[in-house]
Motif scaffolding. Structure first.
Motif, mmCIF file in Angstrom:
data_model
loop_
_atom_site.group_PDB
_atom_site.id
_atom_site.type_symbol
_atom_site.label_atom_id
_atom_site.label_comp_id
_atom_site.label_asym_id
_atom_site.label_seq_id
_atom_site.Cartn_x
_atom_site.Cartn_y
_atom_site.Cartn_z
ATOM 1 N N GLY A 24 0.809 -1.210 0.000
ATOM 2 C CA GLY A 24 0.000 0.000 0.000
ATOM 3 C C GLY A 24 0.839 1.255 0.000
ATOM 4 O O GLY A 24 0.510 2.246 -0.663
ATOM 5 N N ILE A 25 1.957 1.220 0.722
ATOM 6 C CA ILE A 25 2.869 2.372 0.761
ATOM 7 C C ILE A 25 3.481 2.581 -0.630
ATOM 8 O O ILE A 25 3.557 3.696 -1.123
ATOM 9 C CB ILE A 25 3.964 2.170 1.819
ATOM 10 C CG1 ILE A 25 3.342 2.182 3.217
ATOM 11 C CG2 ILE A 25 5.055 3.229 1.697
ATOM 12 C CD1 ILE A 25 4.284 1.792 4.319
ATOM 13 N N LYS A 26 3.928 1.512 -1.259
ATOM 14 C CA LYS A 26 4.520 1.614 -2.600
ATOM 15 C C LYS A 26 3.504 2.134 -3.616
ATOM 16 O O LYS A 26 3.849 2.905 -4.500
ATOM 17 C CB LYS A 26 5.057 0.253 -3.049
ATOM 18 C CG LYS A 26 6.327 -0.127 -2.358
ATOM 19 C CD LYS A 26 7.034 -1.352 -2.914
ATOM 20 C CE LYS A 26 6.249 -2.274 -3.744
ATOM 21 N NZ LYS A 26 6.944 -3.495 -4.142
ATOM 22 N N ILE A 31 1.728 8.992 -5.935
ATOM 23 C CA ILE A 31 0.600 9.919 -5.856
ATOM 24 C C ILE A 31 0.886 11.015 -4.838
ATOM 25 O O ILE A 31 0.606 12.192 -5.067
ATOM 26 C CB ILE A 31 -0.692 9.154 -5.472
ATOM 27 C CG1 ILE A 31 -1.019 8.108 -6.534
ATOM 28 C CG2 ILE A 31 -1.851 10.111 -5.247
ATOM 29 C CD1 ILE A 31 -2.053 7.090 -6.104
ATOM 30 N N ASN A 32 1.475 10.650 -3.694
ATOM 31 C CA ASN A 32 1.685 11.590 -2.592
ATOM 32 C C ASN A 32 2.995 12.356 -2.658
ATOM 33 O O ASN A 32 3.099 13.453 -2.114
ATOM 34 C CB ASN A 32 1.621 10.851 -1.255
ATOM 35 C CG ASN A 32 0.242 10.323 -0.974
ATOM 36 O OD1 ASN A 32 -0.741 10.972 -1.286
ATOM 37 N ND2 ASN A 32 0.160 9.149 -0.403
ATOM 38 N N PRO A 34 4.662 14.294 -4.735
ATOM 39 C CA PRO A 34 4.724 15.710 -5.112
ATOM 40 C C PRO A 34 4.168 16.657 -4.046
ATOM 41 O O PRO A 34 4.452 17.847 -4.071
ATOM 42 C CB PRO A 34 3.871 15.789 -6.371
ATOM 43 C CG PRO A 34 3.769 14.397 -6.875
ATOM 44 C CD PRO A 34 3.893 13.513 -5.684
ATOM 45 N N PHE A 35 3.394 16.142 -3.109
ATOM 46 C CA PHE A 35 2.743 16.994 -2.114
ATOM 47 C C PHE A 35 3.377 16.900 -0.728
ATOM 48 O O PHE A 35 2.873 17.474 0.223
ATOM 49 C CB PHE A 35 1.256 16.632 -2.020
ATOM 50 C CG PHE A 35 0.573 16.703 -3.352
ATOM 51 C CD1 PHE A 35 0.266 17.923 -3.934
ATOM 52 C CD2 PHE A 35 0.266 15.549 -4.050
ATOM 53 C CE1 PHE A 35 -0.351 17.989 -5.162
ATOM 54 C CE2 PHE A 35 -0.355 15.602 -5.281
ATOM 55 C CZ PHE A 35 -0.660 16.829 -5.846
ATOM 56 N N ILE A 36 4.475 16.146 -0.589
ATOM 57 C CA ILE A 36 5.133 15.971 0.704
ATOM 58 C C ILE A 36 6.348 16.882 0.767
ATOM 59 O O ILE A 36 7.144 16.947 -0.164
ATOM 60 C CB ILE A 36 5.544 14.502 0.913
ATOM 61 C CG1 ILE A 36 4.299 13.619 0.978
ATOM 62 C CG2 ILE A 36 6.377 14.347 2.181
ATOM 63 C CD1 ILE A 36 4.604 12.145 1.036
ATOM 64 N N GLY A 37 6.510 17.573 1.877
ATOM 65 C CA GLY A 37 7.654 18.454 2.047
ATOM 66 C C GLY A 37 7.878 18.778 3.502
ATOM 67 O O GLY A 37 7.159 18.313 4.377
ATOM 68 N N TRP A 38 8.886 19.561 3.771
ATOM 69 C CA TRP A 38 9.235 19.966 5.130
ATOM 70 C C TRP A 38 8.929 21.443 5.305
ATOM 71 O O TRP A 38 9.257 22.254 4.450
ATOM 72 C CB TRP A 38 10.728 19.762 5.378
ATOM 73 C CG TRP A 38 11.142 18.349 5.444
ATOM 74 C CD1 TRP A 38 11.394 17.524 4.396
ATOM 75 C CD2 TRP A 38 11.358 17.578 6.615
ATOM 76 N NE1 TRP A 38 11.758 16.287 4.847
ATOM 77 C CE2 TRP A 38 11.755 16.289 6.205
ATOM 78 C CE3 TRP A 38 11.269 17.846 7.980
ATOM 79 C CZ2 TRP A 38 12.046 15.288 7.100
ATOM 80 C CZ3 TRP A 38 11.567 16.844 8.873
ATOM 81 C CH2 TRP A 38 11.940 15.592 8.434
ATOM 82 N N ILE A 39 8.326 21.787 6.428
ATOM 83 C CA ILE A 39 8.160 23.182 6.812
ATOM 84 C C ILE A 39 8.989 23.355 8.081
ATOM 85 O O ILE A 39 8.693 22.746 9.107
ATOM 86 C CB ILE A 39 6.687 23.538 7.077
ATOM 87 C CG1 ILE A 39 5.865 23.336 5.813
ATOM 88 C CG2 ILE A 39 6.572 24.971 7.599
ATOM 89 C CD1 ILE A 39 4.377 23.535 6.011
#
Length: 59
Positions: A24-26, A31-32, A34-39
């Motif tokens: 499921g993670i793979k 999909i996810n 491009p929307f993951i980052g660090w603030i």
């Protein structure tokens, strides 16, 4: 966790056990990603040793 890495007699397992979560993670990663980052704070000052990263205490 203990059941995943140890036998009922308490010995460490010496074989591979398939993960029920990893497929499921793979699947979701492309999909996810491009929307993951660090603030980090306001981005102007980062204190690597004094800021708290993954715990409630600094490194």
């Amino acid at each position: 966790m203990y059941a995943k890495f140890y036998t009922k007699s308490g010995d460490k397992i010496k074989y591979h056990k398939r993960s029920s979560v990893w497929p499921g993670i793979k699947f979701a990663e492309p999909i996810n990603k491009p929307f993951i980052g660090w603030i980090i704070r306001n981005g102007k000052k980062i204190y690597f040793w004094r800021d708290t990263w993954a715990t409630s205490i600094p490194l």
